[in-house]
Write a protein that holds these residues in place. Sequence first.
Motif, PDB file in Angstrom:
ATOM      1  N   ARG A 161      -9.910   2.885  20.700  1.00 41.28           N
ATOM      2  CA  ARG A 161     -10.777   1.699  20.738  1.00 41.28           C
ATOM      3  C   ARG A 161     -10.231   0.633  19.793  1.00 41.28           C
ATOM      4  NH1 ARG A 161     -15.982   2.899  22.146  1.00 41.28           N
ATOM      5  NH2 ARG A 161     -16.105   0.649  22.508  1.00 41.28           N
ATOM      6  N   LEU A 162     -10.796  -0.552  19.896  1.00 42.09           N
ATOM      7  CA  LEU A 162     -10.497  -1.578  18.906  1.00 42.09           C
ATOM      8  C   LEU A 162     -11.099  -1.164  17.571  1.00 42.09           C
ATOM      9  CD1 LEU A 162     -11.094  -4.937  20.794  1.00 42.09           C
ATOM     10  CD2 LEU A 162      -8.942  -4.121  19.843  1.00 42.09           C
ATOM     11  N   PRO A 163     -10.325  -1.189  16.494  1.00 42.79           N
ATOM     12  CA  PRO A 163     -10.868  -0.781  15.194  1.00 42.79           C
ATOM     13  C   PRO A 163     -11.973  -1.716  14.735  1.00 42.79           C
ATOM     14  CG  PRO A 163      -8.459  -0.929  15.143  1.00 42.79           C
ATOM     15  CD  PRO A 163      -8.915  -1.564  16.415  1.00 42.79           C
ATOM     16  N   GLU A 164     -12.991  -1.145  14.124  1.00 41.55           N
ATOM     17  CA  GLU A 164     -14.032  -1.966  13.510  1.00 41.55           C
ATOM     18  C   GLU A 164     -13.605  -2.449  12.134  1.00 41.55           C
ATOM     19  OE1 GLU A 164     -17.738   0.056  13.469  1.00 41.55           O
ATOM     20  OE2 GLU A 164     -17.850   0.240  15.642  1.00 41.55           O
ATOM     21  N   MET A 165     -12.653  -1.741  11.529  1.00 40.23           N
ATOM     22  CA  MET A 165     -12.159  -2.106  10.199  1.00 40.23           C
ATOM     23  C   MET A 165     -10.670  -1.802  10.114  1.00 40.23           C
ATOM     24  SD  MET A 165     -12.392  -3.088   7.016  1.00 40.23           S
ATOM     25  CE  MET A 165     -14.143  -3.187   6.630  1.00 40.23           C
ATOM     26  N   LEU A 166      -9.910  -2.734   9.553  1.00 39.61           N
ATOM     27  CA  LEU A 166      -8.510  -2.497   9.223  1.00 39.61           C
ATOM     28  C   LEU A 166      -8.420  -2.374   7.707  1.00 39.61           C
ATOM     29  CD1 LEU A 166      -6.662  -5.014  11.576  1.00 39.61           C
ATOM     30  CD2 LEU A 166      -7.001  -2.551  11.896  1.00 39.61           C
ATOM     31  N   ASP A 167      -8.284  -1.152   7.249  1.00 34.87           N
ATOM     32  CA  ASP A 167      -8.251  -0.865   5.817  1.00 34.87           C
ATOM     33  C   ASP A 167      -6.813  -0.589   5.410  1.00 34.87           C
ATOM     34  OD1 ASP A 167      -8.530   0.064   3.222  1.00 34.87           O
ATOM     35  OD2 ASP A 167     -10.315   1.249   3.664  1.00 34.87           O
ATOM     36  N   PHE A 168      -6.258  -1.438   4.572  1.00 32.17           N
ATOM     37  CA  PHE A 168      -4.878  -1.270   4.124  1.00 32.17           C
ATOM     38  C   PHE A 168      -4.780  -0.542   2.788  1.00 32.17           C
ATOM     39  CE2 PHE A 168      -2.640  -3.499   7.405  1.00 32.17           C
ATOM     40  CZ  PHE A 168      -3.594  -4.342   7.958  1.00 32.17           C
ATOM     41  N   GLY A 169      -5.880   0.022   2.357  1.00 34.05           N
ATOM     42  CA  GLY A 169      -5.860   0.873   1.179  1.00 34.05           C
ATOM     43  C   GLY A 169      -5.877   0.126  -0.143  1.00 34.05           C
ATOM     44  N   LYS A 170      -5.557   0.881  -1.188  1.00 29.23           N
ATOM     45  CA  LYS A 170      -5.551   0.350  -2.556  1.00 29.23           C
ATOM     46  C   LYS A 170      -4.132   0.384  -3.099  1.00 29.23           C
ATOM     47  CE  LYS A 170     -10.104   2.416  -3.359  1.00 29.23           C
ATOM     48  NZ  LYS A 170     -10.851   3.418  -4.163  1.00 29.23           N
ATOM     49  N   THR A 171      -3.742  -0.695  -3.758  1.00 26.28           N
ATOM     50  CA  THR A 171      -2.409  -0.756  -4.350  1.00 26.28           C
ATOM     51  C   THR A 171      -2.464  -1.565  -5.643  1.00 26.28           C
ATOM     52  OG1 THR A 171      -0.072  -1.289  -3.914  1.00 26.28           O
ATOM     53  CG2 THR A 171      -1.732  -2.847  -3.112  1.00 26.28           C
ATOM     54  N   LYS A 172      -1.505  -1.329  -6.499  1.00 25.23           N
ATOM     55  CA  LYS A 172      -1.421  -2.084  -7.750  1.00 25.23           C
ATOM     56  C   LYS A 172      -0.840  -3.471  -7.465  1.00 25.23           C
ATOM     57  CE  LYS A 172      -0.713   2.046 -10.584  1.00 25.23           C
ATOM     58  NZ  LYS A 172       0.215   2.750 -11.504  1.00 25.23           N
ATOM     59  N   VAL A 173      -1.185  -4.414  -8.314  1.00 23.24           N
ATOM     60  CA  VAL A 173      -0.577  -5.739  -8.225  1.00 23.24           C
ATOM     61  C   VAL A 173       0.934  -5.575  -8.317  1.00 23.24           C
ATOM     62  CG1 VAL A 173      -0.351  -7.977  -9.377  1.00 23.24           C
ATOM     63  CG2 VAL A 173      -2.604  -6.879  -9.212  1.00 23.24           C
ATOM     64  N   HIS A 174       1.664  -6.229  -7.415  1.00 21.86           N
ATOM     65  CA  HIS A 174       3.125  -6.036  -7.344  1.00 21.86           C
ATOM     66  C   HIS A 174       3.844  -7.382  -7.388  1.00 21.86           C
ATOM     67  CE1 HIS A 174       2.838  -7.135  -3.034  1.00 21.86           C
ATOM     68  NE2 HIS A 174       1.735  -6.378  -3.053  1.00 21.86           N
ATOM     69  N   SER A 175       5.094  -7.339  -7.782  1.00 15.49           N
ATOM     70  CA  SER A 175       5.877  -8.565  -7.933  1.00 15.49           C
ATOM     71  C   SER A 175       6.715  -8.886  -6.706  1.00 15.49           C
ATOM     72  CB  SER A 175       6.792  -8.457  -9.163  1.00 15.49           C
ATOM     73  OG  SER A 175       7.632  -7.321  -9.037  1.00 15.49           O
ATOM     74  N   GLY A 176       7.160  -7.876  -5.961  1.00 12.51           N
ATOM     75  CA  GLY A 176       7.990  -8.132  -4.781  1.00 12.51           C
ATOM     76  C   GLY A 176       7.167  -8.115  -3.499  1.00 12.51           C
ATOM     77  N   ASP A 177       7.740  -8.673  -2.412  1.00 13.70           N
ATOM     78  CA  ASP A 177       7.054  -8.647  -1.119  1.00 13.70           C
ATOM     79  C   ASP A 177       6.913  -7.207  -0.625  1.00 13.70           C
ATOM     80  OD1 ASP A 177       7.388 -11.339  -1.460  1.00 13.70           O
ATOM     81  OD2 ASP A 177       8.701 -11.627   0.271  1.00 13.70           O
ATOM     82  N   LYS A 178       5.759  -6.890  -0.057  1.00 10.03           N
ATOM     83  CA  LYS A 178       5.530  -5.547   0.483  1.00 10.03           C
ATOM     84  C   LYS A 178       4.761  -5.637   1.797  1.00 10.03           C
ATOM     85  CE  LYS A 178       5.694  -2.829  -3.779  1.00 10.03           C
ATOM     86  NZ  LYS A 178       5.073  -1.723  -4.560  1.00 10.03           N
ATOM     87  N   THR A 179       5.020  -4.656   2.675  1.00  6.11           N
ATOM     88  CA  THR A 179       4.297  -4.553   3.942  1.00  6.11           C
ATOM     89  C   THR A 179       3.543  -3.237   3.968  1.00  6.11           C
ATOM     90  OG1 THR A 179       5.922  -5.899   5.157  1.00  6.11           O
ATOM     91  CG2 THR A 179       4.497  -4.456   6.460  1.00  6.11           C
ATOM     92  N   PHE A 180       2.225  -3.324   4.171  1.00  8.74           N
ATOM     93  CA  PHE A 180       1.363  -2.147   4.172  1.00  8.74           C
ATOM     94  C   PHE A 180       0.855  -1.867   5.593  1.00  8.74           C
ATOM     95  CE2 PHE A 180       0.848  -4.272   0.017  1.00  8.74           C
ATOM     96  CZ  PHE A 180       1.312  -3.253  -0.825  1.00  8.74           C
TER      97      PHE A 180
END
Length: 236
Positions: free
Chosen positions: A70-89
């Motif tokens: 189904r279509l998700p009701e929520m897209l949760d990308f989790g928890k991460t620390k503040v970071h300096s470089g570009d990141k894809t989750f």
Amino acid sequence: MKKFVLVTISTLVLSSLVLAQPAKAATSSKTTDGKIEYVDGGLIIDPDPDPEIPPVVDPDPDPEDNFEARLPEMLDFGKTKVHSGDKTFLALINNGDAIELKDREANKDKLKKGAVAVLDNTGEQKGWEVKVKQNTQFAAGADVLEGAVLSFTAGRTATQATGTLPSTITPEGTNVAFPLGTDGTGTELSLMKAEEGEGVGLTSFAIRDFQLTVPGSVMKVNTYTTTLDWTVSNTP
């Protein structure tokens, strides 16, 4: 006298034969009409599961695609620390630590998938189009996640055994990024378009991954959110 008697007997026999003929049968009839009426069953996106609706047919089974999702009701990308470089989750099935795209293969069972399903039971066969829009940039009040890009990976598209696929489909494997204007508002993306006579019944478009790319040094300690609108219509 004998001739007279003989003639009389012959006449009686002839009369008896005439009386023995059957009478014409009488007839009567009445007509019964048969009727069934079909009404518009609607054009629905992400329909509720229904055992009476035949499922889509997977032409080439692939564990990356799930047409019954189904279509998700929520897209949760989790928890991460503040970071300096570009990141894809990657979006997660359950809340937890963020998983980066580079670690996808080792965490495939934790990742959210989905599907865009369209049920066309209008009976008109006018065709339809599915569009999606990210309404705003990820933000927490006035704190905006500038430069963040939300996207997904397109899977395959399939339909019921008796259905006809839309002639315009986002190709499998395409990374579809949600466009945002300079003011942070989104514009619609077209994912599938069925022309007249196409897309009758149930059609499903699989989504393999939801991704969020965030530039380094733009975030603060906060929870950022956005919303997506998915629509199907039979108007140009």
